[in-house]
Motif scaffolding. Structure first.
Motif, PDB file in Angstrom:
ATOM      1  N   ASN A 159      62.742 -32.486  51.039  1.00 55.46           N
ATOM      2  CA  ASN A 159      63.560 -33.653  50.697  1.00 55.46           C
ATOM      3  C   ASN A 159      64.920 -33.599  51.387  1.00 55.46           C
ATOM      4  N   GLY A 160      65.484 -32.403  51.466  1.00 52.72           N
ATOM      5  CA  GLY A 160      66.794 -32.252  52.076  1.00 52.72           C
ATOM      6  C   GLY A 160      66.771 -32.228  53.587  1.00 52.72           C
ATOM      7  N   ALA A 161      65.640 -31.785  54.162  1.00 57.82           N
ATOM      8  CA  ALA A 161      65.571 -31.632  55.621  1.00 57.82           C
ATOM      9  C   ALA A 161      65.171 -32.914  56.331  1.00 57.82           C
ATOM     10  N   GLY A 162      64.587 -33.855  55.611  1.00 57.79           N
ATOM     11  CA  GLY A 162      64.107 -35.073  56.246  1.00 57.79           C
ATOM     12  C   GLY A 162      65.179 -35.801  57.034  1.00 57.79           C
ATOM     13  N   GLN A 163      66.404 -35.769  56.525  1.00 55.90           N
ATOM     14  CA  GLN A 163      67.496 -36.499  57.181  1.00 55.90           C
ATOM     15  C   GLN A 163      67.843 -35.933  58.554  1.00 55.90           C
ATOM     16  N   TYR A 164      67.425 -34.687  58.845  1.00 58.39           N
ATOM     17  CA  TYR A 164      67.770 -34.050  60.114  1.00 58.39           C
ATOM     18  C   TYR A 164      66.709 -34.257  61.189  1.00 58.39           C
ATOM     19  N   ILE A 165      65.522 -34.744  60.805  1.00 61.55           N
ATOM     20  CA  ILE A 165      64.424 -34.864  61.761  1.00 61.55           C
ATOM     21  C   ILE A 165      64.629 -36.093  62.630  1.00 61.55           C
ATOM     22  N   MET A 166      64.600 -35.889  63.930  1.00 54.69           N
ATOM     23  CA  MET A 166      64.861 -36.980  64.867  1.00 54.69           C
ATOM     24  C   MET A 166      63.592 -37.687  65.323  1.00 54.69           C
ATOM     25  N   SER A 167      62.488 -36.960  65.421  1.00 55.38           N
ATOM     26  CA  SER A 167      61.218 -37.534  65.864  1.00 55.38           C
ATOM     27  C   SER A 167      60.536 -38.265  64.710  1.00 55.38           C
ATOM     28  N   ALA A 168      60.139 -39.519  64.963  1.00 58.43           N
ATOM     29  CA  ALA A 168      59.435 -40.280  63.927  1.00 58.43           C
ATOM     30  C   ALA A 168      58.103 -39.625  63.575  1.00 58.43           C
ATOM     31  N   ASP A 169      57.431 -39.024  64.569  1.00 60.57           N
ATOM     32  CA  ASP A 169      56.155 -38.363  64.306  1.00 60.57           C
ATOM     33  C   ASP A 169      56.338 -37.168  63.377  1.00 60.57           C
ATOM     34  N   TYR A 170      57.360 -36.374  63.647  1.00 58.27           N
ATOM     35  CA  TYR A 170      57.596 -35.207  62.800  1.00 58.27           C
ATOM     36  C   TYR A 170      58.094 -35.608  61.416  1.00 58.27           C
ATOM     37  N   LEU A 171      58.832 -36.695  61.319  1.00 61.46           N
ATOM     38  CA  LEU A 171      59.272 -37.174  60.014  1.00 61.46           C
ATOM     39  C   LEU A 171      58.074 -37.616  59.185  1.00 61.46           C
ATOM     40  N   THR A 172      57.126 -38.280  59.824  1.00 63.38           N
ATOM     41  CA  THR A 172      55.896 -38.665  59.135  1.00 63.38           C
ATOM     42  C   THR A 172      55.125 -37.441  58.673  1.00 63.38           C
ATOM     43  N   LEU A 173      55.039 -36.453  59.551  1.00 60.43           N
ATOM     44  CA  LEU A 173      54.348 -35.210  59.211  1.00 60.43           C
ATOM     45  C   LEU A 173      55.007 -34.528  58.015  1.00 60.43           C
ATOM     46  N   ALA A 174      56.324 -34.451  58.014  1.00 65.69           N
ATOM     47  CA  ALA A 174      57.042 -33.821  56.908  1.00 65.69           C
ATOM     48  C   ALA A 174      56.788 -34.577  55.606  1.00 65.69           C
ATOM     49  N   GLY A 175      56.718 -35.910  55.691  1.00 62.55           N
ATOM     50  CA  GLY A 175      56.429 -36.702  54.501  1.00 62.55           C
ATOM     51  C   GLY A 175      55.055 -36.413  53.936  1.00 62.55           C
ATOM     52  N   LYS A 176      54.079 -36.209  54.830  1.00 64.91           N
ATOM     53  CA  LYS A 176      52.737 -35.856  54.372  1.00 64.91           C
ATOM     54  C   LYS A 176      52.716 -34.482  53.698  1.00 64.91           C
ATOM     55  N   ILE A 177      53.417 -33.542  54.303  1.00 63.99           N
ATOM     56  CA  ILE A 177      53.412 -32.183  53.756  1.00 63.99           C
ATOM     57  C   ILE A 177      54.126 -32.121  52.414  1.00 63.99           C
ATOM     58  N   VAL A 178      55.274 -32.779  52.299  1.00 61.06           N
ATOM     59  CA  VAL A 178      56.011 -32.697  51.039  1.00 61.06           C
ATOM     60  C   VAL A 178      55.225 -33.338  49.908  1.00 61.06           C
ATOM     61  N   SER A 179      54.409 -34.341  50.216  1.00 55.25           N
ATOM     62  CA  SER A 179      53.586 -34.929  49.154  1.00 55.25           C
ATOM     63  C   SER A 179      52.552 -33.932  48.650  1.00 55.25           C
ATOM     64  N   VAL A 180      52.033 -33.105  49.558  1.00 55.52           N
ATOM     65  CA  VAL A 180      51.092 -32.055  49.152  1.00 55.52           C
ATOM     66  C   VAL A 180      51.805 -30.992  48.325  1.00 55.52           C
ATOM     67  N   GLU A 181      52.998 -30.593  48.773  1.00 58.77           N
ATOM     68  CA  GLU A 181      53.764 -29.587  48.034  1.00 58.77           C
ATOM     69  C   GLU A 181      54.094 -30.085  46.621  1.00 58.77           C
ATOM     70  N   ALA A 182      54.382 -31.384  46.496  1.00 59.05           N
ATOM     71  CA  ALA A 182      54.676 -31.933  45.172  1.00 59.05           C
ATOM     72  C   ALA A 182      53.446 -31.886  44.273  1.00 59.05           C
ATOM     73  N   ARG A 183      52.273 -32.106  44.853  1.00 56.62           N
ATOM     74  CA  ARG A 183      51.037 -31.985  44.069  1.00 56.62           C
ATOM     75  C   ARG A 183      50.826 -30.542  43.617  1.00 56.62           C
ATOM     76  N   HIS A 184      51.141 -29.617  44.498  1.00 53.61           N
ATOM     77  CA  HIS A 184      51.058 -28.203  44.109  1.00 53.61           C
ATOM     78  C   HIS A 184      51.969 -27.922  42.919  1.00 53.61           C
ATOM     79  N   ALA A 185      53.214 -28.359  43.033  1.00 55.45           N
ATOM     80  CA  ALA A 185      54.183 -28.120  41.961  1.00 55.45           C
ATOM     81  C   ALA A 185      53.705 -28.720  40.654  1.00 55.45           C
ATOM     82  N   SER A 186      53.099 -29.888  40.723  1.00 56.03           N
ATOM     83  CA  SER A 186      52.628 -30.572  39.528  1.00 56.03           C
ATOM     84  C   SER A 186      51.496 -29.809  38.840  1.00 56.03           C
ATOM     85  N   ILE A 187      50.493 -29.370  39.613  1.00 53.92           N
ATOM     86  CA  ILE A 187      49.368 -28.673  38.989  1.00 53.92           C
ATOM     87  C   ILE A 187      49.782 -27.299  38.478  1.00 53.92           C
TER      88      ILE A 187
END
Length: 251
Positions: A169-197
Motif C-alpha cells: 500500500n505504501g510502495a504503490g506511490q513510488y512505482i513509475m511503470s503502469a505494468d508494474y503498478l498493476t502487478l503490485a495491485g494484483k499481488i497485494v490483493s493476494v496478500e490481503a487474502r492471506h492476512a484475512s484467512i
C-alpha cells in the motif's frame, strides 16, 4: 545457513531447490504478462545497492548490508524492496510446512501450503523481473519463532501478512511503470487474502479478518507503511541489514 537450534530445517536449501524454481517459472507468465519484457530493461538499470562497507547499529557480524537508498528513486529499488519482503515470507511458510506445528489440521496444512506456494511464486517473479539487478538472496532468522506452537506460527503469519499488505500500500506511490503498478495491485490483493484467512484461523467467527487494527473505520482503507517503517519491522527476522532511507513521497 546453519540449522536452527530448535530443530528448524535449513530454509536456504529448501528455497533453492528445483521444485521451487520450477514452480516460479510455471507461474511467472501468469502474473507478469506483458511486463516480462520490462524485466530486460530493469536488468540494464543495475544500482549499487549492496554496500559491504556500510555499518549500522543492527548489523550482524558476518552478514552484509543492503542499502536500497531512496526506494522512490526508480522501479528497480521498489521491486527489490518487494523482492526482499517476498523472500522473507516464502522462507517463513516453507519452514512452517517443513516443520508443522503440533496439532495442525489437514485444512490448516492445505491453507498454509497454498500460501507458501503463492509466496514462492511472488519471490521468483520479482527475481526474474529484476534479473541481474536483483539483490542477493537473504538469510532468514526465525530463531524467535517457536514453530512447534500453533499460536506462535499463526501469530507470526498474521504479522508478516499485515506488514506485507501495508508495505505494498505504501510502495504503490513510488512505482513509475503502469505494468508494474498493476502487478503490485494484483499481488497485494493476494496478500490481503492471506492476512484475512490467517486472522480467521486465529479467531474464527470474529471480525478480526477486517478488524479496526488493520482497517481504519473512518475511511474503510487499510494501513499504509513507508519503506523505513517496514524495514524496521522485518529487521529481527533477517540476518542481513536492510536500509531504505530518504524516501521521497511522490505527488
Amino acid at each position: 545457513m546453519e540449522n536452527q537450534s530448535n530443530g528448524h530445517t535449513d530454509v536456504r536449501q529448501l528455497l533453492s531447490g528445483k521444485e521451487s524454481a520450477a514452480l516460479g517459472r510455471r507461474m511467472f507468465m501468469r502474473y507478469l504478462g506483458v511486463t516480462a519484457a520490462a524485466g530486460v530493461a530493469l536488468s540494464a538499470c543495475q544500482n549499487e545497492i549492496v554496500d559491504p562497507t556500510a555499518t549500522a547499529r543492527n548489523a550482524r557480524e558476518g552478514f552484509r548490508t543492503i542499502d536500497f537508498g531512496d526506494v522512490g528513486n526508480n522501479d528497480v529499488t521498489v521491486l527489490n524492496y518487494a523482492y526482499a519482503l517476498e523472500q522473507l515470507e516464502a522462507a517463513f511458510y516453507t519452514q512452517v510446512i517443513a516443520t508443522p506445528y503440533s496439532g495442525i489440521t489437514d485444512m490448516e496444512r492445505r491453507i498454509l501450503t497454498d500460501i507458501r506456494d503463492h509466496e514462492i511464486v511472488h519471490r521468483e517473479l520479482f527475481k526474474a523481473a529484476l534479473g541481474s539487478a536483483a539483490i542477493p538472496g537473504l538469510t532468514p532468522d526465525f530463531s524467535s519463532i517457536n514453530f512447534s506452537s500453533r499460536a506462535a506460527v499463526l501469530g507470526a503469519a498474521r504479522l508478516f501478512e499485515n506488514i506485507g499488505v501495508s508495505a505494498y500500500n505504501g510502495a504503490g506511490q513510488y512505482i513509475m511503470s503502469a505494468d508494474y503498478l498493476t502487478l503490485a495491485g494484483k499481488i497485494v490483493s493476494v496478500e490481503a487474502r492471506h492476512a484475512s484467512i490467517i486472522s480467521t484461523l486465529i479467531e474464527p467467527q470474529s471480525r478480526s479478518f477486517a478488524g479496526d487494527d488493520v482497517i481504519f473505520p473512518s475511511t474503510g482503507l487499510e494501513e499504509i507503511r513507508v519503506p523505513v517503517e517496514v524495514l524496521a519491522l522485518v529487521t529481527p527476522y533477517i540476518k542481513e541489514t536492510l536500509n531504505g532511507m530518504n524516501v521521497r513521497r511522490r505527488a
